[in-house]
Design an enzyme around this catalytic site. Structure first.
Site, PDB file in Angstrom:
ATOM      1  N   TRP A 101     -59.123  10.088 -14.439  1.00 36.54           N
ATOM      2  CA  TRP A 101     -58.301  11.299 -14.519  1.00 36.54           C
ATOM      3  C   TRP A 101     -58.928  12.322 -15.464  1.00 36.54           C
ATOM      4  O   TRP A 101     -58.948  13.511 -15.175  1.00 36.54           O
ATOM      5  CB  TRP A 101     -56.869  10.971 -14.944  1.00 36.54           C
ATOM      6  CG  TRP A 101     -56.169  10.086 -13.958  1.00 36.54           C
ATOM      7  CD1 TRP A 101     -55.713   8.814 -14.167  1.00 36.54           C
ATOM      8  CD2 TRP A 101     -55.847  10.396 -12.583  1.00 36.54           C
ATOM      9  NE1 TRP A 101     -55.140   8.333 -13.016  1.00 36.54           N
ATOM     10  CE2 TRP A 101     -55.205   9.268 -12.034  1.00 36.54           C
ATOM     11  CE3 TRP A 101     -56.048  11.510 -11.764  1.00 36.54           C
ATOM     12  CZ2 TRP A 101     -54.751   9.214 -10.712  1.00 36.54           C
ATOM     13  CZ3 TRP A 101     -55.609  11.469 -10.445  1.00 36.54           C
ATOM     14  CH2 TRP A 101     -54.971  10.337  -9.933  1.00 36.54           C
ATOM     15  N   ASP A 168     -53.301  15.085 -21.513  1.00 36.27           N
ATOM     16  CA  ASP A 168     -52.690  14.504 -20.309  1.00 36.27           C
ATOM     17  C   ASP A 168     -51.992  13.222 -20.749  1.00 36.27           C
ATOM     18  O   ASP A 168     -52.629  12.219 -21.036  1.00 36.27           O
ATOM     19  CB  ASP A 168     -53.791  14.207 -19.281  1.00 36.27           C
ATOM     20  CG  ASP A 168     -53.243  13.540 -18.015  1.00 36.27           C
ATOM     21  OD1 ASP A 168     -52.031  13.266 -17.956  1.00 36.27           O
ATOM     22  OD2 ASP A 168     -54.050  13.303 -17.090  1.00 36.27           O
ATOM     23  N   LYS A 192     -44.707   8.299 -13.649  1.00 38.68           N
ATOM     24  CA  LYS A 192     -45.117   7.072 -14.330  1.00 38.68           C
ATOM     25  C   LYS A 192     -44.006   6.607 -15.290  1.00 38.68           C
ATOM     26  O   LYS A 192     -43.617   5.467 -15.264  1.00 38.68           O
ATOM     27  CB  LYS A 192     -46.414   7.284 -15.117  1.00 38.68           C
ATOM     28  CG  LYS A 192     -47.537   7.956 -14.332  1.00 38.68           C
ATOM     29  CD  LYS A 192     -48.294   7.010 -13.430  1.00 38.68           C
ATOM     30  CE  LYS A 192     -49.183   7.685 -12.393  1.00 38.68           C
ATOM     31  NZ  LYS A 192     -50.128   8.664 -12.874  1.00 38.68           N
TER      32      LYS A 192
HETATM   33  C1  LIG Z   1     -51.293   9.524 -12.219  1.00 34.67           C
HETATM   34  C2  LIG Z   1     -52.074  10.316 -13.179  1.00 34.67           C
HETATM   35  C3  LIG Z   1     -52.541  11.608 -12.876  1.00 34.67           C
HETATM   36  C4  LIG Z   1     -52.342  12.246 -11.530  1.00 34.67           C
HETATM   37  O1  LIG Z   1     -51.045  12.653 -11.396  1.00 34.67           O
HETATM   38  P1  LIG Z   1     -50.534  13.456 -10.106  1.00 34.67           P
HETATM   39  O2  LIG Z   1     -49.144  13.791 -10.517  1.00 34.67           O
HETATM   40  O3  LIG Z   1     -50.613  12.514  -8.956  1.00 34.67           O
HETATM   41  O4  LIG Z   1     -51.396  14.641  -9.908  1.00 34.67           O
HETATM   42  C5  LIG Z   1     -53.219  12.303 -13.855  1.00 34.67           C
HETATM   43  N1  LIG Z   1     -53.443  11.761 -15.065  1.00 34.67           N
HETATM   44  C6  LIG Z   1     -53.031  10.520 -15.392  1.00 34.67           C
HETATM   45  C7  LIG Z   1     -53.321   9.985 -16.749  1.00 34.67           C
HETATM   46  C8  LIG Z   1     -52.337   9.772 -14.451  1.00 34.67           C
HETATM   47  O5  LIG Z   1     -51.909   8.533 -14.773  1.00 34.67           O
END
Ligand SMILES: *Cc1c(COP(=O)(O)O)cnc(C)c1O
Length: 358
Positions: A101, A168, A192
């Protein structure tokens, strides 16, 4: 059969949250209407988003100057929206490359300014968190990924940064207390740790906005969402409501300190079994192990038993344990909402499996 949901995302939500959400989908607060068919400008939804913002502020302890925004497009949209709003062409942003990511965030940021990768664990298939790297003082921001969902590593301590951190936090958002003042911007896809897919939370320090020269389309300008209280257009009404229910659940269960206590206990149960059990081993540096995504594989000489163990987990109602293809083996995602009993059930099965196979 009782199911144990170890999915990486969309992921488990607290049982009382799902129950309440189910009711709201049919008949919201006894109105005889579903929340799904109510105007986002009506008093019901106004109350929802205001409470969600207030709870976010209270639970994290957000100081003045920080705004909570509810966006769509997933965390993946934030990979470009953050640099688009914060970084001028010719300016530099620092990035730590700690997983798939993070790597995607780097790729997207390159379209808006200079990207300096100040640390990377890519050569070792992202199995540790780089530390002690230099953060340039003239960078506009430092981008970090607090938890690497795919590889099972987590930043247990944020580096001291001379520039605001853009983070993030998708896969460990609200899983532990943190000091918000070191962050300029935080983003997290809800699916998540917070709610259903379809909404992304952004927390931004307002004074960092308005410094880029480029034209920003209204829907890609954080200031639009601040000015309109996330209601410039129709927001993802239901995912925001379910996120509010989770925020209430977090508050009721001891806030971020309560979450951290639960998460530490749960992760310890599993890591202890991985370390003790002769069939299994962890895939990451021990000090960087994630409390959210526990990755493990079978010792090489028992690798042929992998499929059989996975089958047994499924037969025992355990869902979503197959590891990501870039790591292999198993990944147990044990987010906030995962009860300790489910983690214990997995650890017990691992112990029992080893007894039968050794
Ligand atoms: C799942 C995830 C993403 C992607 O998220 P989307 O909402 O599907 O775009 C980005 N960063 C991390 C750390 C993730 O776990």
């Amino acid at each position: 059969m009782k199911k144990h949901n170890f999915s990486a995302g969309p992921a488990i939500l607290p049982a009382p949250v799902l129950k309440e959400a189910g009711k709201a989908a049919v008949n919201y607060q006894g109105m005889g209407l579903s929340l799904l068919e109510l105007s986002h400008r009506g008093p019901e939804f106004t109350a929802i988003i205001e409470e969600a913002n207030a709870l976010m502020k209270e639970i994290i302890g957000l100081p003045e100057g920080y705004q909570t925004l509810w966006l769509s497009g997933g965390a993946s949209t934030q990979f470009f929206m953050a640099p688009m709003n914060l970084l001028n062409a010719g300016e530099t942003a620092a990035y730590a490359d700690t997983g798939t990511w993070a790597n995607k965030a780097i790729k997207e940021a390159k379209g808006f300014g200079n990207v300096q990768v100040v640390a990377s664990s890519k050569e070792q298939n992202y199995n540790f968190i780089p530390k002690g790297y230099k953060i340039p003082r003239d960078a506009k921001y430092l981008h970090l990924t607090s938890n690497n969902t795919i590889f099972g590593t987590q930043l247990h301590k944020f580096p001291k940064s001379p520039v605001p951190i853009v983070c993030d936090m998708s896969s460990d958002f609200l899983s532990r207390p943190f000091d918000p003042t070191q962050f300029g911007l935080i983003y997290a896809g809800a699916q998540k740790n917070l709610g259903p897919a379809g909404v992304t939370v952004v927390i931004v320090r307002e004074d960092l906005l308005g410094t880029v020269q480029r034209h920003l389309p209204s829907m890609l300008d954080y200031r639009t969402f601040i000015q309109e209280n996330s209601l410039y257009n129709t927001p993802p009404v239901f995912p925001i409501y379910v996120s509010l229910l989770t925020l209430r659940w977090i508050k009721k269960n001891g806030g971020l300190k309560g979450m951290q206590r639960r998460n530490r206990t749960k992760a310890a149960v599993l890591y202890q079994e991985i370390d003790r059990n002769p069939l299994f081993k962890g895939t990451t540096a021990v000090e960087d192990r994630s409390l959210m995504n526990v990755c493990f594989v079978m010792e090489e000489k028992y690798a042929s038993l992998e499929k059989e163990f996975l089958k047994e987990t499924e037969a025992n109602g355990m869902v979503g344990l197959k590891g990501h293809r870039s790591v292999g083996g198993f990944r147990a995602s044990i987010y906030n909402a995962m009860p300790k009993s489910s983690v214990q059930a997995l650890a017990d099965l691992m112990a029992d499996f080893a007894k039968r196979k050794m």
